[in-house]
Design an enzyme around this catalytic site. Structure first.
Site, PDB file in Angstrom:
ATOM      1  N   ASP A 149      12.645   3.987 -17.736  1.00  0.00           N
ATOM      2  CA  ASP A 149      13.735   3.076 -17.357  1.00  0.00           C
ATOM      3  C   ASP A 149      13.185   1.760 -16.805  1.00  0.00           C
ATOM      4  O   ASP A 149      13.879   0.747 -16.791  1.00  0.00           O
ATOM      5  CB  ASP A 149      14.616   3.714 -16.268  1.00  0.00           C
ATOM      6  CG  ASP A 149      15.605   4.734 -16.824  1.00  0.00           C
ATOM      7  OD1 ASP A 149      15.966   4.631 -18.011  1.00  0.00           O
ATOM      8  OD2 ASP A 149      16.010   5.631 -16.069  1.00  0.00           O
ATOM      9  N   HIS A 194      -7.405  -0.019  -4.323  1.00  0.00           N
ATOM     10  CA  HIS A 194      -6.633  -0.785  -3.362  1.00  0.00           C
ATOM     11  C   HIS A 194      -5.146  -0.389  -3.383  1.00  0.00           C
ATOM     12  O   HIS A 194      -4.691   0.329  -2.500  1.00  0.00           O
ATOM     13  CB  HIS A 194      -6.839  -2.274  -3.669  1.00  0.00           C
ATOM     14  CG  HIS A 194      -6.281  -3.212  -2.640  1.00  0.00           C
ATOM     15  ND1 HIS A 194      -6.807  -4.452  -2.397  1.00  0.00           N
ATOM     16  CD2 HIS A 194      -5.224  -3.097  -1.803  1.00  0.00           C
ATOM     17  CE1 HIS A 194      -6.100  -5.051  -1.446  1.00  0.00           C
ATOM     18  NE2 HIS A 194      -5.144  -4.238  -1.078  1.00  0.00           N
ATOM     19  N   HIS A 214       0.868  -1.179   0.000  1.00  0.00           N
ATOM     20  CA  HIS A 214       0.000   0.000   0.000  1.00  0.00           C
ATOM     21  C   HIS A 214       0.908   1.232   0.000  1.00  0.00           C
ATOM     22  O   HIS A 214       0.648   2.188   0.730  1.00  0.00           O
ATOM     23  CB  HIS A 214      -0.904   0.008   1.231  1.00  0.00           C
ATOM     24  CG  HIS A 214      -1.910  -1.094   1.269  1.00  0.00           C
ATOM     25  ND1 HIS A 214      -3.170  -0.939   1.794  1.00  0.00           N
ATOM     26  CD2 HIS A 214      -1.866  -2.373   0.825  1.00  0.00           C
ATOM     27  CE1 HIS A 214      -3.837  -2.089   1.697  1.00  0.00           C
ATOM     28  NE2 HIS A 214      -3.065  -2.971   1.122  1.00  0.00           N
ATOM     29  N   TYR A 238      22.942  -0.890 -20.384  1.00  0.00           N
ATOM     30  CA  TYR A 238      22.992  -0.384 -19.007  1.00  0.00           C
ATOM     31  C   TYR A 238      23.359  -1.519 -18.056  1.00  0.00           C
ATOM     32  O   TYR A 238      22.895  -2.642 -18.220  1.00  0.00           O
ATOM     33  CB  TYR A 238      21.627   0.195 -18.631  1.00  0.00           C
ATOM     34  CG  TYR A 238      21.562   0.790 -17.237  1.00  0.00           C
ATOM     35  CD1 TYR A 238      21.743   2.149 -17.023  1.00  0.00           C
ATOM     36  CD2 TYR A 238      21.309  -0.026 -16.136  1.00  0.00           C
ATOM     37  CE1 TYR A 238      21.677   2.695 -15.748  1.00  0.00           C
ATOM     38  CE2 TYR A 238      21.247   0.512 -14.850  1.00  0.00           C
ATOM     39  CZ  TYR A 238      21.435   1.871 -14.659  1.00  0.00           C
ATOM     40  OH  TYR A 238      21.373   2.403 -13.394  1.00  0.00           O
TER      41      TYR A 238
END
Lengths: 235, 235, 235, 235
Positions: D119, D168, D96, D226
């Site tokens: 990204d 939620h 949450h 990367y």
């Protein structure tokens, strides 16, 4: 010599975490040795928690790594373009610090809304134009450096020590890696307060230019009197 | 005597960091000894991490430092003007704490939107006018002190223990450095909640004056009953 | 017996600091022993850093302190009125936690905008009316308790375990001091997300009642199945 | 084998606390062993502070716990539906976390406003429709899984490794529990900056698609460059 630079760059990288300027691996600090033309920079994608001084990568002016086997930051070309074009700088910090990045994502300069801003930056912190599709395809990282230099437009890099790369985030610099880090901390604090001021009072409150100028000058001007050791300070 | 004051001023300066009221070197605490007319204040531009008790600078009423070789805060004259004009105060805190600074940058007083505010401040926390260009040029720091006194307009400095300097940030005071620090913490908390309240409900909700007054009086009035040791408290 | 209660109340008070629900001395936790009718509560104006278990004050049903020499919280009468009127509660927490206080200052209930809210509170968290000038003058703290009870309007105090006191801040309760603390943590988290949701989408997004109800019931209903030990749980 | 998985799931659960993604017991991490079809998941309602590696619950494909006596998370069926339908994922995180939950409560996808988003996520992070009353009544947790799969609409779960469950909060996943945790950290950071950008500039600033795509590709595409170890990387 380079061992010392690696150590300093490493410490400045850890400073990003300490000052809450980075999440995960999103950010990097480099340092530049003007004599040899070598740059020390964070390795790409390595977590700050595991980062050791010896992991800092040394690269030459072409961005080729030597001495260790780690790949340098994917932003290496951007850093090299900045060192080549911004006279006298010796350290660069790139972060995704939240509030500076919010301004970059909104493609808005950070306006000079108060003396905290003026203590650090002479005028609004500019934001770049969007890179063109060609610039992205040809050499994204190098062109990122070029558009930052273009945005600075010939300003003294010590009067404006940060530029927001549109859609991405801030690049800051200084005489040393430590000074670049300090400027990145200041930028985020200033961006946060600018954001909050604009939310409270859309457009801000037009702080007079002579007040902003006074603050910039007392800290950075020829007769600066802030701090303990400054040029022109003979007290 | 002065060693003790330096120690207390040093601790209060560290309190700025502990309570997240300062970034970098942006803030200072002083303490005043009314008997000797001497003030103890943070040295200019020294990092809080390196600050030692012995680094605190003693200055006389003219702002001349004695006893150690560090320069006092660049805001020294502002502090001295406040000690001279605000009867009975013994400590001053200046910060760039984010939410109080946001109100200063918006050139808006902090409205009294609830009882937390009223527990600490009697009425809205005022903001100064802009200094004129002449005032900035002639003696910026001294005139900063004068405009704060002017803004207070004869109010008891213990009923309104903070003023926002427009475009810059808050100055708070108290009977001692410790009390000034406490007021600076309260100011930032109150500013933060005022900012959030105005974002949720523009204009706020007009908390009745008798409710605010009740809170101020139960903590600071002649019959105050909050806390363990208060004047007029004989329980 | 009472030593144990004092210890638990002390720990719950420290929990306020740990969970960043208080600044300075602005908040308190109490616990109630229904058998003896005695309440253990934080002493007034004592800093949380210095607070010891033995400093917790025991008071009788009239609010008279016994056993130690510290004055109980200035909110003592409010707590006593709540223990008298809210059947079965054994702990109360009062804070000035930022986001819950922002709603109290805006005199707005905290709307049920999502399942996190419904996991803890059955319906919007209500806000009291303003106290009248007479109520404030006659017995402010006692009438604070009465207006909270009035606002609850006969609801089961375990279905709505918090009320915002208009202009001031939240009061939360539970079967024990620990549960009251947990509810205060939940309230602040829920208030923070409600504030952010309303800023992003004014009015919110009308989460269906059957979804909110499902969450409340799976955690607190007769057939609750959340957690390890619940009534009606025979797995 | 399963002991090792429990250990990793336990550590990832503690990571939720370390990265400030959960309050109280509101969140859980699971890991899946595709060979045995067994899942390791946080027990329901157990505090993170007390959680031990041995408390992690092992369940079979039907959600039946074995090996220890704790009940698994009430969200167990949701996790199982996701493991069954999202090819190749080995870890799931549900939190949450404030800003991702704010978007879920506003029933708004998180728009791709910058390169930090790109990204990590290919396109906006989608939000589900409301579950119907029947879906909630019949099997709430299982249908939560189904509506997440429906919302993903056949997208590669590694190109979009998060979905917001309307009203939620977020569900994130990855090849491993560690990767799922990393994606949950990224999601919260990206949501926070999107929230701030929309507050500063309603609608955002239309970051060009080719710039977002470049960032996604340089980190996750076939020619990604990367980081230190990537497929297609033979430097």
């Amino acid at each position: 010599m380079m061992t010392k630079l690696k150590e300093r760059v490493w410490k400045a990288n850890l400073g990003l975490v300490k000052h809450e300027l980075v999440f995960l691996t999103w950010g990097n600090v480099s340092g530049f040795d003007r004599e040899s033309g070598h740059m020390a920079i964070k390795p790409s994608g390595v977590s700050f928690e595991e980062l050791q001084s010896r992991d800092i990568v040394l690269v030459d002016k072409q961005g080729c790594a030597f001495e260790n086997r780690l790949k340098p930051s994917s932003d290496t070309s951007t850093h090299l373009v900045l060192y080549e074009n911004l006279n006298g700088i010796g350290g660069i910090v790139h972060t995704h610090s939240p509030y500076a990045t919010i301004f970059a994502q909104a493609k808005m300069p950070i306006p000079a809304l108060g003396t905290t801003h003026a203590d650090c930056f002479s005028g609004e912190v500019p934001v770049t134009r969007w890179l063109t599709e060609d610039e992205v395809r040809e050499d994204y990282e190098e062109n990122t450096g070029h558009v930052i230099v273009e945005t600075l437009g010939g300003h003294d890099p010590f009067e404006m020590c940060a530029v927001l790369f549109a859609g991405h985030g801030p690049f800051c610099w200084g005489r040393t890696p430590e000074e670049a880090l300090e400027n990145a901390i200041a930028l985020e604090a200033v961006a946060r307060m600018a954001w909050g001021t604009l939310a409270l009072k859309p457009g801000g409150a037009s702080c007079p230019g002579y007040l902003l100028d006074k603050h910039y000058q007392r800290k950075h001007g020829p007769d600066a009197y802030y701090g303990q050791i400054k040029k022109g300070d003979d007290q």
